[in-house]
Design a protein around this motif. Structure first.
Motif, PDB file in Angstrom:
ATOM      1  N   ARG A 166     -21.971   0.709  -5.676  1.00 49.28           N
ATOM      2  CA  ARG A 166     -22.181   1.850  -4.443  1.00 49.28           C
ATOM      3  C   ARG A 166     -23.213   2.653  -4.998  1.00 49.28           C
ATOM      4  N   LYS A 167     -23.348   2.877  -6.156  1.00 56.45           N
ATOM      5  CA  LYS A 167     -24.345   3.709  -6.897  1.00 56.45           C
ATOM      6  C   LYS A 167     -25.569   3.065  -6.858  1.00 56.45           C
ATOM      7  N   GLU A 168     -25.617   1.540  -7.138  1.00 54.36           N
ATOM      8  CA  GLU A 168     -26.734   0.735  -6.961  1.00 54.36           C
ATOM      9  C   GLU A 168     -27.337   1.055  -5.487  1.00 54.36           C
ATOM     10  N   LYS A 169     -26.678   1.254  -4.611  1.00 56.71           N
ATOM     11  CA  LYS A 169     -27.184   1.457  -3.127  1.00 56.71           C
ATOM     12  C   LYS A 169     -27.636   2.802  -2.814  1.00 56.71           C
ATOM     13  N   ARG A 170     -27.279   3.602  -3.816  1.00 51.48           N
ATOM     14  CA  ARG A 170     -27.523   5.360  -3.857  1.00 51.48           C
ATOM     15  C   ARG A 170     -27.110   5.966  -2.765  1.00 51.48           C
ATOM     16  N   LEU A 171     -25.693   5.465  -2.615  1.00 51.82           N
ATOM     17  CA  LEU A 171     -24.840   6.225  -1.701  1.00 51.82           C
ATOM     18  C   LEU A 171     -23.798   6.985  -2.291  1.00 51.82           C
ATOM     19  N   GLN A 214     -19.838   8.564  -2.168  1.00 47.97           N
ATOM     20  CA  GLN A 214     -18.649   7.972  -1.776  1.00 47.97           C
ATOM     21  C   GLN A 214     -18.371   8.339  -0.356  1.00 47.97           C
ATOM     22  N   THR A 215     -18.521   9.532   0.083  1.00 42.55           N
ATOM     23  CA  THR A 215     -18.664   9.930   1.552  1.00 42.55           C
ATOM     24  C   THR A 215     -19.653   9.133   2.556  1.00 42.55           C
ATOM     25  N   GLU A 216     -20.558   8.837   2.096  1.00 41.48           N
ATOM     26  CA  GLU A 216     -21.689   8.258   3.058  1.00 41.48           C
ATOM     27  C   GLU A 216     -21.077   6.803   2.991  1.00 41.48           C
ATOM     28  N   PHE A 217     -20.665   6.183   1.952  1.00 45.40           N
ATOM     29  CA  PHE A 217     -20.304   4.814   2.064  1.00 45.40           C
ATOM     30  C   PHE A 217     -18.827   4.496   2.920  1.00 45.40           C
ATOM     31  N   ALA A 218     -18.062   5.503   2.841  1.00 45.84           N
ATOM     32  CA  ALA A 218     -16.643   5.550   3.340  1.00 45.84           C
ATOM     33  C   ALA A 218     -16.987   5.423   4.953  1.00 45.84           C
ATOM     34  N   GLU A 219     -17.970   6.258   5.199  1.00 43.07           N
ATOM     35  CA  GLU A 219     -18.209   6.517   6.845  1.00 43.07           C
ATOM     36  C   GLU A 219     -19.024   5.129   7.389  1.00 43.07           C
ATOM     37  N   GLN A 220     -19.901   4.803   6.506  1.00 50.15           N
ATOM     38  CA  GLN A 220     -20.362   3.170   6.574  1.00 50.15           C
ATOM     39  C   GLN A 220     -19.210   2.272   7.031  1.00 50.15           C
ATOM     40  N   CYS A 221     -18.131   2.349   6.227  1.00 50.89           N
ATOM     41  CA  CYS A 221     -17.110   1.424   6.253  1.00 50.89           C
ATOM     42  C   CYS A 221     -16.059   1.740   7.531  1.00 50.89           C
ATOM     43  N   GLY A 222     -16.131   3.073   7.809  1.00 47.25           N
ATOM     44  CA  GLY A 222     -15.150   3.538   8.814  1.00 47.25           C
ATOM     45  C   GLY A 222     -13.831   3.810   8.215  1.00 47.25           C
ATOM     46  N   LEU A 272     -21.577  -3.716   0.423  1.00 48.93           N
ATOM     47  CA  LEU A 272     -22.442  -3.951  -0.975  1.00 48.93           C
ATOM     48  C   LEU A 272     -23.023  -4.878  -1.387  1.00 48.93           C
ATOM     49  N   GLY A 273     -22.932  -6.046  -0.295  1.00 51.27           N
ATOM     50  CA  GLY A 273     -23.487  -7.297  -0.957  1.00 51.27           C
ATOM     51  C   GLY A 273     -23.057  -8.257  -1.956  1.00 51.27           C
ATOM     52  N   LYS A 274     -21.672  -7.818  -2.086  1.00 46.08           N
ATOM     53  CA  LYS A 274     -21.062  -8.496  -3.598  1.00 46.08           C
ATOM     54  C   LYS A 274     -20.045  -9.540  -3.039  1.00 46.08           C
ATOM     55  N   GLN A 275     -19.564 -10.136  -4.071  1.00 45.46           N
ATOM     56  CA  GLN A 275     -18.400 -11.143  -3.946  1.00 45.46           C
ATOM     57  C   GLN A 275     -17.443 -11.049  -5.111  1.00 45.46           C
ATOM     58  N   TRP A 276     -16.314 -11.049  -4.874  1.00 45.99           N
ATOM     59  CA  TRP A 276     -15.514 -10.985  -6.031  1.00 45.99           C
ATOM     60  C   TRP A 276     -14.372 -12.216  -5.715  1.00 45.99           C
ATOM     61  N   LYS A 277     -13.890 -12.568  -6.991  1.00 46.27           N
ATOM     62  CA  LYS A 277     -12.946 -13.680  -7.047  1.00 46.27           C
ATOM     63  C   LYS A 277     -11.514 -13.153  -6.787  1.00 46.27           C
ATOM     64  N   LEU A 278     -10.785 -13.600  -5.788  1.00 43.51           N
ATOM     65  CA  LEU A 278      -9.501 -13.291  -5.471  1.00 43.51           C
ATOM     66  C   LEU A 278      -8.469 -14.156  -6.240  1.00 43.51           C
TER      67      LEU A 278
END
Length: 64
Positions: free
Chosen positions: A14-19, A21-29, A57-63
C-alpha cells in the motif's frame, strides 16, 4: 505466512502505491479500521477481500 507477516506485506504494498489506509480502504469499499486490522495482523480478510486487495495492489500471495 502469519497474520502479522501478511499484514506487513499489505502495508508495504500500500505504501509503495503512496496510499493512506483510508484511501486504500475507500478504493476497496471497506472501512479504514478494517484495513488497519489487516495490516496489524489482528485479522485476515475473507477470500473475496483478499482477492480484491491483491488486485488493487497488483500482488499475488500463495494461499495455503
Amino acid at each position: 505466512m502469519s497474520t502479522q507477516q501478511f499484514g506487513n506485506e499489505i502495508r508495504k504494498a500500500r505504501k509503495e502505491k503512496r496510499l493512506t489506509q483510508t484511501e486504500f480502504a475507500e478504493q476497496c469499499g471497506f472501512k479504514q479500521d478494517e484495513q488497519s486490522n489487516y495490516e496489524n495482523g489482528k485479522r485476515l480478510p475473507n477470500i473475496e477481500r483478499l482477492l480484491l486487495i491483491a488486485e488493487k495492489l497488483g500482488k499475488q500471495w500463495k494461499l495455503m
